[in-house]
Scaffold this motif. Structure first.
Motif, PDB file in Angstrom:
ATOM      1  N   VAL A  29       0.909  -1.193  -0.045  1.00  0.00           N
ATOM      2  CA  VAL A  29      -0.101  -0.076  -0.098  1.00  0.00           C
ATOM      3  C   VAL A  29       0.762   1.359  -0.006  1.00  0.00           C
ATOM      4  N   GLY A  30       1.980   1.253   0.878  1.00  0.00           N
ATOM      5  CA  GLY A  30       2.981   2.272   0.798  1.00  0.00           C
ATOM      6  C   GLY A  30       3.560   2.632  -0.548  1.00  0.00           C
ATOM      7  N   CYS A  31       3.813   1.541  -1.127  1.00  0.00           N
ATOM      8  CA  CYS A  31       4.626   1.692  -2.413  1.00  0.00           C
ATOM      9  C   CYS A  31       3.699   2.202  -3.658  1.00  0.00           C
ATOM     10  N   LEU A  32       2.289   1.810  -3.507  1.00  0.00           N
ATOM     11  CA  LEU A  32       1.411   2.147  -4.440  1.00  0.00           C
ATOM     12  C   LEU A  32       1.030   3.635  -4.139  1.00  0.00           C
ATOM     13  N   PHE A  33       1.139   4.176  -2.919  1.00  0.00           N
ATOM     14  CA  PHE A  33       0.746   5.615  -2.476  1.00  0.00           C
ATOM     15  C   PHE A  33       1.944   6.394  -3.064  1.00  0.00           C
ATOM     16  N   LEU A  34       3.118   6.033  -2.897  1.00  0.00           N
ATOM     17  CA  LEU A  34       4.025   6.670  -3.280  1.00  0.00           C
ATOM     18  C   LEU A  34       4.122   7.053  -4.828  1.00  0.00           C
ATOM     19  N   LEU A  35       3.665   5.646  -5.680  1.00  0.00           N
ATOM     20  CA  LEU A  35       3.707   5.741  -6.924  1.00  0.00           C
ATOM     21  C   LEU A  35       2.800   6.689  -7.656  1.00  0.00           C
ATOM     22  N   GLN A  36       1.523   6.709  -6.637  1.00  0.00           N
ATOM     23  CA  GLN A  36       0.091   7.367  -7.265  1.00  0.00           C
ATOM     24  C   GLN A  36       0.729   9.211  -6.963  1.00  0.00           C
ATOM     25  N   THR A  37       1.484   9.170  -5.858  1.00  0.00           N
ATOM     26  CA  THR A  37       1.699  10.677  -5.512  1.00  0.00           C
ATOM     27  C   THR A  37       2.635  11.289  -6.614  1.00  0.00           C
ATOM     28  N   GLN A  38       3.655  10.361  -7.105  1.00  0.00           N
ATOM     29  CA  GLN A  38       4.624  10.859  -8.019  1.00  0.00           C
ATOM     30  C   GLN A  38       4.027  10.957  -9.165  1.00  0.00           C
ATOM     31  N   LEU A  39       3.074  10.083  -9.913  1.00  0.00           N
ATOM     32  CA  LEU A  39       2.356  10.294 -11.181  1.00  0.00           C
ATOM     33  C   LEU A  39       1.632  11.553 -10.985  1.00  0.00           C
ATOM     34  N   VAL A  40       0.823  11.949  -9.937  1.00  0.00           N
ATOM     35  CA  VAL A  40      -0.049  13.128  -9.651  1.00  0.00           C
ATOM     36  C   VAL A  40       1.007  14.169  -9.800  1.00  0.00           C
ATOM     37  N   ARG A  41       1.926  14.255  -9.114  1.00  0.00           N
ATOM     38  CA  ARG A  41       3.124  15.311  -9.207  1.00  0.00           C
ATOM     39  C   ARG A  41       3.601  15.740 -10.610  1.00  0.00           C
ATOM     40  N   GLN A  42       4.020  14.585 -11.216  1.00  0.00           N
ATOM     41  CA  GLN A  42       4.370  14.571 -12.676  1.00  0.00           C
ATOM     42  C   GLN A  42       3.222  15.166 -13.524  1.00  0.00           C
ATOM     43  N   ARG A  43       1.844  14.898 -13.516  1.00  0.00           N
ATOM     44  CA  ARG A  43       0.935  15.246 -14.298  1.00  0.00           C
ATOM     45  C   ARG A  43       0.718  16.628 -13.892  1.00  0.00           C
ATOM     46  N   LYS A  44       0.583  17.141 -12.740  1.00  0.00           N
ATOM     47  CA  LYS A  44       0.153  18.437 -12.230  1.00  0.00           C
ATOM     48  C   LYS A  44       1.308  19.410 -12.511  1.00  0.00           C
ATOM     49  N   HIS A  45       2.539  19.178 -12.830  1.00  0.00           N
ATOM     50  CA  HIS A  45       3.557  19.989 -13.098  1.00  0.00           C
ATOM     51  C   HIS A  45       4.322  19.767 -14.783  1.00  0.00           C
ATOM     52  N   ASN A  46       3.243  19.693 -15.512  1.00  0.00           N
ATOM     53  CA  ASN A  46       3.727  19.317 -16.806  1.00  0.00           C
ATOM     54  C   ASN A  46       3.689  20.776 -17.653  1.00  0.00           C
ATOM     55  N   ASP A  47       3.764  21.752 -17.148  1.00  0.00           N
ATOM     56  CA  ASP A  47       3.830  23.038 -17.964  1.00  0.00           C
ATOM     57  C   ASP A  47       3.942  24.127 -16.686  1.00  0.00           C
ATOM     58  N   PHE A  48       4.553  25.357 -17.169  1.00  0.00           N
ATOM     59  CA  PHE A  48       4.849  26.419 -16.322  1.00  0.00           C
ATOM     60  C   PHE A  48       3.600  26.781 -15.249  1.00  0.00           C
ATOM     61  N   TYR A  49       2.438  26.762 -16.067  1.00  0.00           N
ATOM     62  CA  TYR A  49       1.211  27.695 -15.277  1.00  0.00           C
ATOM     63  C   TYR A  49       0.744  26.552 -14.086  1.00  0.00           C
ATOM     64  N   SER A  50       1.045  25.425 -14.088  1.00  0.00           N
ATOM     65  CA  SER A  50       0.517  24.546 -13.420  1.00  0.00           C
ATOM     66  C   SER A  50       1.288  24.644 -11.984  1.00  0.00           C
ATOM     67  N   PHE A  51       2.253  25.470 -11.705  1.00  0.00           N
ATOM     68  CA  PHE A  51       3.012  25.864 -10.376  1.00  0.00           C
ATOM     69  C   PHE A  51       2.563  26.842  -9.633  1.00  0.00           C
ATOM     70  N   GLU A  52       2.560  26.505  -8.406  1.00  0.00           N
ATOM     71  CA  GLU A  52       2.483  27.739  -7.238  1.00  0.00           C
ATOM     72  C   GLU A  52       3.642  28.494  -6.985  1.00  0.00           C
ATOM     73  N   VAL A  53       3.526  29.624  -6.700  1.00  0.00           N
ATOM     74  CA  VAL A  53       4.608  30.431  -6.210  1.00  0.00           C
ATOM     75  C   VAL A  53       4.205  31.446  -5.133  1.00  0.00           C
ATOM     76  N   GLN A  54       5.315  32.141  -4.560  1.00  0.00           N
ATOM     77  CA  GLN A  54       5.108  33.131  -3.489  1.00  0.00           C
ATOM     78  C   GLN A  54       4.973  34.368  -4.276  1.00  0.00           C
ATOM     79  N   ASP A  55       4.172  35.557  -3.802  1.00  0.00           N
ATOM     80  CA  ASP A  55       4.217  36.699  -4.410  1.00  0.00           C
ATOM     81  C   ASP A  55       5.401  37.475  -3.434  1.00  0.00           C
ATOM     82  N   ALA A  56       5.475  38.902  -3.710  1.00  0.00           N
ATOM     83  CA  ALA A  56       6.360  39.495  -2.940  1.00  0.00           C
ATOM     84  C   ALA A  56       5.874  39.747  -1.613  1.00  0.00           C
ATOM     85  N   LYS A  57       4.577  39.619  -1.085  1.00  0.00           N
ATOM     86  CA  LYS A  57       4.272  39.824   0.090  1.00  0.00           C
ATOM     87  C   LYS A  57       4.152  38.259   0.731  1.00  0.00           C
ATOM     88  N   GLY A  58       4.610  37.245   0.083  1.00  0.00           N
ATOM     89  CA  GLY A  58       4.490  35.869   1.015  1.00  0.00           C
ATOM     90  C   GLY A  58       3.126  35.208   0.737  1.00  0.00           C
TER      91      GLY A  58
END
Length: 210
Positions: A29-58
């Motif tokens: 179960v732990g391995c499946l969770f890590l694999l799923q998390t990695q796949l979601v992360r890869q899908r989530k960050h497949n372009d520049f606009y998919s990221f979150e950043v901090q503005d100048a006010k934090g």
């Protein structure tokens, strides 16, 4: 408890088997969770606009708000010999082409000598009061090393180049892909031509859709 002669009882064997099965299921179960998390992360960050950043006010800002527009992402600095020329050019370009279809996105970085100091708020306030810039500013980031900002790392990984100084410029498509980059010493007129051409394509596309 063991039987006479040192042999484990039937009950002990059953408990050991149950424990082995339980451990195997937990690891699985732990391995499946890590694999799923990695796949979601890869899908989530497949372009520049998919990221979150901090503005100048934090505050956390999703770059998703810029999707559908062209962006010129720049690692800026307040006290570089190129600061004045670049800020004046970037503001002019932002005023000419944006902000409905185009934005300059400024990411301060203090890893290139002593060209960027102070807090993110101070950096933004200095640029606005000294050079009259109106484009979005984000929190000061790191570009070099293992602590590089994930969103900016996406840009550098896309072009397989890491900025060697301030004011490298990355042209990002409305879909969040890096189209081209310019080093500090490259002609700013080339940046203007490419950004203008991309915005014109967007205008034509929107007219066709209407």
């Amino acid at each position: 408890m063991e039987a006479l002669g040192g042999y484990p009882t039937k009950s002990s064997n059953q408990k050991a088997k149950k424990l082995t099965v339980l451990l195997s299921m937990t690891v699985g179960v732990g391995c499946l969770f890590l694999l799923q998390t990695q796949l979601v992360r890869q899908r989530k960050h497949n372009d520049f606009y998919s990221f979150e950043v901090q503005d100048a006010k934090g505050r956390t800002v999703s770059l998703e708000k810029y999707r559908g527009k062209a962006s010129l992402v720049v690692n800026v600095a307040s006290h570089s010999e190129q600061t004045e020329a670049n800020y004046m050019f970037l503001q002019e370009l932002h005023r000419e082409l944006g902000p409905s279809l185009f934005n300059v996105l400024a990411f301060p970085c203090g890893q290139y000598g002593d060209t960027e100091q102070g807090t993110s708020r101070d950096i933004e306030a200095f640029a606005r009061s000294t050079y009259g810039v109106t484009f979005p500013f984000f929190s000061r980031i790191k570009i070099l090393g293992s602590q590089s900002d994930p969103a900016f790392k996406f840009l550098t990984d896309s072009v397989q180049k890491i900025p060697k100084w301030n004011f490298w410029k990355f042209l990002v498509s409305p879909e969040g892909k890096v189209l081209r980059f310019w080093r500090t010493d490259e002609p700013m007129e080339s940046v203007r031509q490419e950004a203008t051409a991309l915005v014109r394509e967007l205008i034509l596309k929107k007219r066709v859709e209407l």
